[in-house]
Design an enzyme around this catalytic site. Structure first.
Site, short mmCIF file in Angstrom:
data_model
loop_
_atom_site.label_atom_id
_atom_site.label_comp_id
_atom_site.label_asym_id
_atom_site.label_seq_id
_atom_site.Cartn_x
_atom_site.Cartn_y
_atom_site.Cartn_z
CD GLN A 1 -3.10 0.77 0.47
OE1 GLN A 1 -3.76 -0.21 0.67
NE2 GLN A 1 -3.38 1.63 -0.46
CG PHE A 2 2.01 3.60 -3.66
CD1 PHE A 2 2.14 4.95 -3.91
CD2 PHE A 2 1.04 2.87 -4.34
CE1 PHE A 2 1.32 5.58 -4.85
CE2 PHE A 2 0.22 3.48 -5.27
CZ PHE A 2 0.36 4.84 -5.54
CB THR A 3 -1.97 5.22 -0.97
OG1 THR A 3 -2.59 4.11 -0.33
CG2 THR A 3 -2.09 5.08 -2.48
#
Length: 151
Positions: free
Chosen positions: A78-80
């Site tokens: 989950q790079f966000t």
């Protein structure tokens, strides 16, 4: 490294309308990596997840780790988690680890979790996924290596 730990009754990942992975009681993890993250940080954060005492004991108190209860883990990249929405209306992701390095760290993180002997399922890095879960408690803990490891 940032991890959102959600204690779940069950969780799953569906990709292109096909069930890809699922778990029963345990943790749903959303996992993101920052620019300065490395394998040492990943090892320390995996240890933190595995020994975090947020599972109920016989008295209903959060006294047990996922290891103690033999739970399962669903780990989703989950790079966000590194979104910066402090300016404007569109988040910036300049603090997120580049995909080439992040995929290696994500795989390494999941290897570290699997060393515990627990069932560890994943999503697919850089893939559009539908994630479903039933949060138990609800218990949601945010772990940030910059705070926990005081870099």
């Amino acid at each position: 490294m940032r991890i959102v730990v959600q204690r779940v009754k069950r969780a799953s990942v569906t990709i292109e309308n096909k069930l890809y992975s699922q778990i029963e009681q345990g943790y749903m993890l959303l996992v993101g990596f920052g620019l300065d993250d490395d394998e040492k940080i990943v090892e320390q954060m995996a240890d933190k997840v595995l020994n975090l005492r947020v599972c109920d004991d016989a008295d209903g108190k959060m006294n047990l780790s996922i290891r103690d209860v033999g739970g399962e883990i669903l780990s989703v990249s989950q790079f966000t988690l590194y979104a910066d929405a402090s300016r404007g209306r569109r988040p910036s992701f300049t603090s997120a680890c580049p995909p080439q390095k992040a995929t290696l760290l994500y795989d390494y993180f999941n290897e570290q979790l699997r060393k515990s002997g627990l069932n560890v399922q994943t999503g697919i890095f850089q893939t559009e996924m539908d994630v479903e879960l039933i949060n138990s408690g609800p218990i949601t803990i945010i772990l940030d290596s910059d705070i926990i490891l005081k870099r």
